[in-house]
Design a protein around this motif. Structure first.
Motif, PDB file in Angstrom:
ATOM      1  N   LEU A 165    -128.664 -68.454  47.814  1.00  0.00           N
ATOM      2  CA  LEU A 165    -129.039 -67.157  47.232  1.00  0.00           C
ATOM      3  C   LEU A 165    -130.542 -66.942  47.097  1.00  0.00           C
ATOM      4  O   LEU A 165    -131.002 -65.814  47.140  1.00  0.00           O
ATOM      5  CB  LEU A 165    -128.417 -67.000  45.842  1.00  0.00           C
ATOM      6  N   ALA A 166    -131.268 -67.994  46.838  1.00  0.00           N
ATOM      7  CA  ALA A 166    -132.724 -67.919  46.641  1.00  0.00           C
ATOM      8  C   ALA A 166    -133.115 -66.985  45.486  1.00  0.00           C
ATOM      9  O   ALA A 166    -134.138 -66.317  45.536  1.00  0.00           O
ATOM     10  CB  ALA A 166    -133.421 -67.519  47.929  1.00  0.00           C
ATOM     11  N   LYS A 167    -132.257 -66.922  44.471  1.00  0.00           N
ATOM     12  CA  LYS A 167    -132.564 -66.123  43.286  1.00  0.00           C
ATOM     13  C   LYS A 167    -132.321 -67.010  42.068  1.00  0.00           C
ATOM     14  O   LYS A 167    -131.184 -67.194  41.639  1.00  0.00           O
ATOM     15  CB  LYS A 167    -131.691 -64.870  43.242  1.00  0.00           C
ATOM     16  N   LYS A 168    -133.411 -67.528  41.532  1.00  0.00           N
ATOM     17  CA  LYS A 168    -133.362 -68.545  40.484  1.00  0.00           C
ATOM     18  C   LYS A 168    -132.473 -68.165  39.301  1.00  0.00           C
ATOM     19  O   LYS A 168    -131.571 -68.914  38.931  1.00  0.00           O
ATOM     20  CB  LYS A 168    -134.787 -68.833  40.000  1.00  0.00           C
ATOM     21  N   GLU A 169    -132.720 -66.984  38.722  1.00  0.00           N
ATOM     22  CA  GLU A 169    -131.983 -66.596  37.509  1.00  0.00           C
ATOM     23  C   GLU A 169    -130.491 -66.445  37.781  1.00  0.00           C
ATOM     24  O   GLU A 169    -129.661 -66.857  36.973  1.00  0.00           O
ATOM     25  CB  GLU A 169    -132.528 -65.279  36.922  1.00  0.00           C
ATOM     26  N   ILE A 170    -130.171 -65.857  38.941  1.00  0.00           N
ATOM     27  CA  ILE A 170    -128.762 -65.648  39.277  1.00  0.00           C
ATOM     28  C   ILE A 170    -128.068 -66.985  39.498  1.00  0.00           C
ATOM     29  O   ILE A 170    -126.961 -67.220  38.997  1.00  0.00           O
ATOM     30  CB  ILE A 170    -128.624 -64.734  40.519  1.00  0.00           C
ATOM     31  N   VAL A 171    -128.728 -67.890  40.212  1.00  0.00           N
ATOM     32  CA  VAL A 171    -128.134 -69.207  40.479  1.00  0.00           C
ATOM     33  C   VAL A 171    -127.960 -69.982  39.169  1.00  0.00           C
ATOM     34  O   VAL A 171    -126.917 -70.601  38.940  1.00  0.00           O
ATOM     35  CB  VAL A 171    -128.979 -70.019  41.494  1.00  0.00           C
ATOM     36  N   GLU A 172    -128.957 -69.925  38.297  1.00  0.00           N
ATOM     37  CA  GLU A 172    -128.825 -70.593  36.989  1.00  0.00           C
ATOM     38  C   GLU A 172    -127.609 -70.049  36.251  1.00  0.00           C
ATOM     39  O   GLU A 172    -126.827 -70.809  35.675  1.00  0.00           O
ATOM     40  CB  GLU A 172    -130.091 -70.371  36.145  1.00  0.00           C
ATOM     41  N   GLY A 173    -127.437 -68.726  36.276  1.00  0.00           N
ATOM     42  CA  GLY A 173    -126.284 -68.096  35.622  1.00  0.00           C
ATOM     43  C   GLY A 173    -124.964 -68.547  36.225  1.00  0.00           C
ATOM     44  O   GLY A 173    -123.994 -68.820  35.507  1.00  0.00           O
ATOM     45  N   ILE A 174    -124.938 -68.648  37.548  1.00  0.00           N
ATOM     46  CA  ILE A 174    -123.713 -69.078  38.240  1.00  0.00           C
ATOM     47  C   ILE A 174    -123.347 -70.505  37.847  1.00  0.00           C
ATOM     48  O   ILE A 174    -122.194 -70.797  37.519  1.00  0.00           O
ATOM     49  CB  ILE A 174    -123.883 -68.945  39.773  1.00  0.00           C
TER      50      ILE A 174
END
Length: 195
Positions: free
Chosen positions: A42-51
């Motif tokens: 994904l290369a989207k830090k906040e989204i990946v952390e949330g997942i």
């Protein structure tokens, strides 16, 4: 059975019984690896952390009904992968929705602009007609508002048909001139607003 799989099964068993320290251990063992895996996709830090957080929350909430057929590692990575797929799907849905809304907005904006221009044009036409000399205005209105022919207008106003025709020709010329000035001022305003 390998030592790694044996360790995983022990941790799963403890977690199923509500052992928080076993859960914390799994969290520390896998969090960074799961994050890196998700970030590559994904290369989207906040989204990946949330997942990753959601995967661990689900893992803990469903601990008593956990049915892990493969290894804990593949269970967690598969869970992250599914959430990433769902993220892609919902992102596509959101983008499609946003695009449709933008198109609606553009259409509404242009139809609003068109309505404003039409209303302005109508008002300007009315002003131009009201400025016509009385008999010329009367001839024009009988023709365009009431749909009378030149002969009917001549009979109504008790003037010759050729006089009606002359009034109509002059009325149309005056209206064209008045509307040309209006469209010129609209063009100037459009030009100024684009600067």
């Amino acid at each position: 059975m390998s030592e790694h799989i044996k360790k995983e099964q022990e941790l799963i068993s403890k977690i199923q019984k509500g052992d928080e320290s076993a859960f914390v251990e799994v969290y520390h063992l896998y969090w960074k690896r799961l994050f890196n895996f998700g970030y590559k996709k994904l290369a989207k830090k906040e989204i990946v952390e949330g997942i990753v957080q959601e995967v661990f929350i689900d893992f803990w909430t469903k601990r008593q009904t956990l049915d892990i057929h493969s290894s804990l590692t593949s269970y967690l990575f598969t869970a992250v992968n599914y959430k990433i797929i769902n993220q892609y799907k919902s992102q596509v849905v959101r983008e499609n929705f946003a695009q449709k809304e933008r198109k609606k907005g553009e259409q509404n904006d242009s139809s609003t602009d068109d309505k404003v221009l039409f209303d302005d044009l109508k008002a300007n036409l009315k002003r131009v007609i009201n400025r016509l000399p009385a008999q010329r205005r009367q001839v024009y209105q009988l023709r365009h508002n009431q749909g009378l022919s030149n002969i009917e207008i001549a009979q109504t106003l008790q003037i010759s048909v050729s006089t009606v025709e002359k009034h109509m020709i002059k009325a149309m010329k005056d209206i064209r001139t008045g509307l040309r000035e209006f469209t010129f001022s609209i063009s100037i305003m459009a030009l100024l607003s684009s600067i």
